[in-house]
Scaffold this active site. Structure first.
Site, PDB file in Angstrom:
ATOM      1  N   CYS A  89     -12.155 -79.527 -27.524  1.00 57.16           N
ATOM      2  CA  CYS A  89     -11.591 -78.516 -26.627  1.00 57.16           C
ATOM      3  C   CYS A  89     -10.166 -78.186 -27.056  1.00 57.16           C
ATOM      4  CB  CYS A  89     -11.622 -79.010 -25.184  1.00 57.16           C
ATOM      5  SG  CYS A  89     -13.287 -79.228 -24.541  1.00 57.16           S
ATOM      6  N   ARG A  98       2.913 -74.583 -42.399  1.00 59.21           N
ATOM      7  CA  ARG A  98       1.603 -75.235 -42.530  1.00 59.21           C
ATOM      8  C   ARG A  98       1.585 -76.621 -41.876  1.00 59.21           C
ATOM      9  NH1 ARG A  98       0.162 -73.769 -48.888  1.00 59.21           N
ATOM     10  NH2 ARG A  98       0.520 -71.511 -48.694  1.00 59.21           N
ATOM     11  N   ASN A 131      -4.069 -82.899 -20.902  1.00 64.30           N
ATOM     12  CA  ASN A 131      -3.783 -82.310 -22.208  1.00 64.30           C
ATOM     13  C   ASN A 131      -2.296 -82.010 -22.383  1.00 64.30           C
ATOM     14  OD1 ASN A 131      -6.755 -80.404 -21.618  1.00 64.30           O
ATOM     15  ND2 ASN A 131      -6.632 -82.288 -22.823  1.00 64.30           N
ATOM     16  N   HIS A 139     -10.433 -71.982 -17.517  1.00 61.64           N
ATOM     17  CA  HIS A 139     -11.314 -71.805 -16.365  1.00 61.64           C
ATOM     18  C   HIS A 139     -11.151 -72.870 -15.286  1.00 61.64           C
ATOM     19  CE1 HIS A 139     -13.447 -73.999 -19.635  1.00 61.64           C
ATOM     20  NE2 HIS A 139     -13.751 -74.836 -18.649  1.00 61.64           N
ATOM     21  N   LEU A 140     -11.541 -72.481 -14.095  1.00 58.00           N
ATOM     22  CA  LEU A 140     -11.734 -73.389 -12.970  1.00 58.00           C
ATOM     23  C   LEU A 140     -13.228 -73.460 -12.691  1.00 58.00           C
ATOM     24  CD1 LEU A 140      -8.897 -72.047 -10.658  1.00 58.00           C
ATOM     25  CD2 LEU A 140      -8.991 -74.370 -11.591  1.00 58.00           C
ATOM     26  N   ARG A 144     -21.959 -73.801 -20.321  1.00 57.89           N
ATOM     27  CA  ARG A 144     -22.868 -74.772 -20.935  1.00 57.89           C
ATOM     28  C   ARG A 144     -23.364 -75.816 -19.945  1.00 57.89           C
ATOM     29  NH1 ARG A 144     -21.602 -79.669 -22.261  1.00 57.89           N
ATOM     30  NH2 ARG A 144     -19.386 -79.198 -22.010  1.00 57.89           N
ATOM     31  N   HIS A 178      -3.372 -90.021 -13.802  1.00 58.31           N
ATOM     32  CA  HIS A 178      -3.539 -91.399 -14.263  1.00 58.31           C
ATOM     33  C   HIS A 178      -2.916 -91.551 -15.647  1.00 58.31           C
ATOM     34  CE1 HIS A 178      -6.094 -95.081 -15.268  1.00 58.31           C
ATOM     35  NE2 HIS A 178      -5.361 -95.413 -14.216  1.00 58.31           N
ATOM     36  N   CYS A 219     -10.747 -74.845 -21.629  1.00 54.77           N
ATOM     37  CA  CYS A 219      -9.866 -75.658 -20.787  1.00 54.77           C
ATOM     38  C   CYS A 219     -10.363 -75.738 -19.352  1.00 54.77           C
ATOM     39  CB  CYS A 219      -8.452 -75.083 -20.808  1.00 54.77           C
ATOM     40  SG  CYS A 219      -7.323 -76.024 -19.772  1.00 54.77           S
ATOM     41  N   ASP A 220     -10.680 -76.958 -18.935  1.00 55.44           N
ATOM     42  CA  ASP A 220     -10.972 -77.292 -17.541  1.00 55.44           C
ATOM     43  C   ASP A 220      -9.615 -77.461 -16.858  1.00 55.44           C
ATOM     44  OD1 ASP A 220     -11.391 -78.653 -15.145  1.00 55.44           O
ATOM     45  OD2 ASP A 220     -12.828 -80.076 -15.977  1.00 55.44           O
TER      46      ASP A 220
END
Length: 264
Positions: free
Chosen positions: A146, A127, A177, A207-208, A21, A51, A168-169
């Site tokens: 995400c 649940r 995360n 992904h990278l 995207r 951080h 996922c970056d």
């Protein structure tokens, strides 16, 4: 955090080059899982400095149900700035869905309060779920969730949590995360008087970005160091009453920070 480096190497070795995207381009794998025993240390990446202030304040911001960056700015956190409008609004992102999911009949569901009560009352329930993926409101969000869906699990008096992250970056986002949901699991366990189990991370499109490859190779050249310890210094009455100063990280000795651009 060898698991994290193993994931990076897996993407480099087995991934597929794809468009995305943002127009940046990625190397991607689909479907990957990591498990962290929360009794063996706090899973904060050590092969670069993370951080922690941003991680904690972002989580507290989610739990407040807020979707404007004012609270983050007050606490010197800028990680959401690229997506906010001129008034600092992001639309009905994580905080809104966690705390005030709208129903067709006009009610709003506080999923966080609800899941904690469910854990206390019916710990064996299948649940024990919180979802940020509200299909009816995706088009109003500055960024679609995400980390979309998480589930709690109680066994032998211990609380575990599994997160499904649809996108996922790995270089920039994933260390945040993992630490954020590990900390959330600790907080919920304290509120429910349970011990700590595992945090399980499950990734979809993992992904990278193509402009993170040099940084990834640098990080892979570094040896992981022992995990730090996280302590919660106070037992608030509610999950919503935690403050930044309630958390104490000790033994964190990371390699230096590695700068990388954010894909927007």
């Amino acid at each position: 955090m060898k698991q994290y480096l193993d994931l990076m190497k897996h993407i480099l070795d087995k991934g597929t080059d794809k468009s995305d995207r943002t127009g940046t381009g990625t190397r991607s794998v689909f479907g990957y899982q990591m498990r962290f025993d929360l009794n063996e240390g706090f899973p904060l990446v050590t092969t670069k400095k993370c951080h922690l202030r941003s991680i904690i304040h972002e989580l507290l911001w989610f739990l407040k149900g807020e979707t404007n960056v004012d609270y983050l700015h007050e606490n010197k956190v800028s990680i959401w700035d690229e997506w906010a409008d001129e008034k600092g609004n992001l639309g009905p992102v994580y905080g809104a869905q966690w705390r005030s999911w709208p129903t067709p009949d006009g009610r709003h569901i506080d999923q966080i309060s609800q899941v904690i009560e469910q854990i206390k009352a019916t710990p064996d329930s299948r649940r024990l779920i919180v979802s940020a993926w509200n299909v009816g409101e995706l088009d109003k969000m500055a960024l679609a969730p995400c980390h979309a869906f998480f589930q709690f699990y109680v066994a032998d008096g211990k609380l575990s949590c599994q997160l499904y992250q649809r996108s996922c970056d790995v270089f920039l986002g994933l260390p945040f995360n993992i630490a954020s949901y590990a900390l959330l699991t600790m907080m919920v366990a304290q509120q429910c008087n349970l011990g700590l189990g595992d945090f399980v991370w499950t990734g979809g499109d993992t992904h990278l970005y193509s402009n993170h490859m040099e940084q990834t190779q640098l990080q892979l050249s570094r040896e992981p160091r022992p995990l730090p310890t996280m302590k919660i210094l106070r037992h608030p009455e509610s999950i919503f009453d935690y403050r930044f100063e309630d958390f104490e990280l000790s033994g964190y000795d990371p390699h230096p920070h590695i700068k990388a651009p954010v894909a927007i």
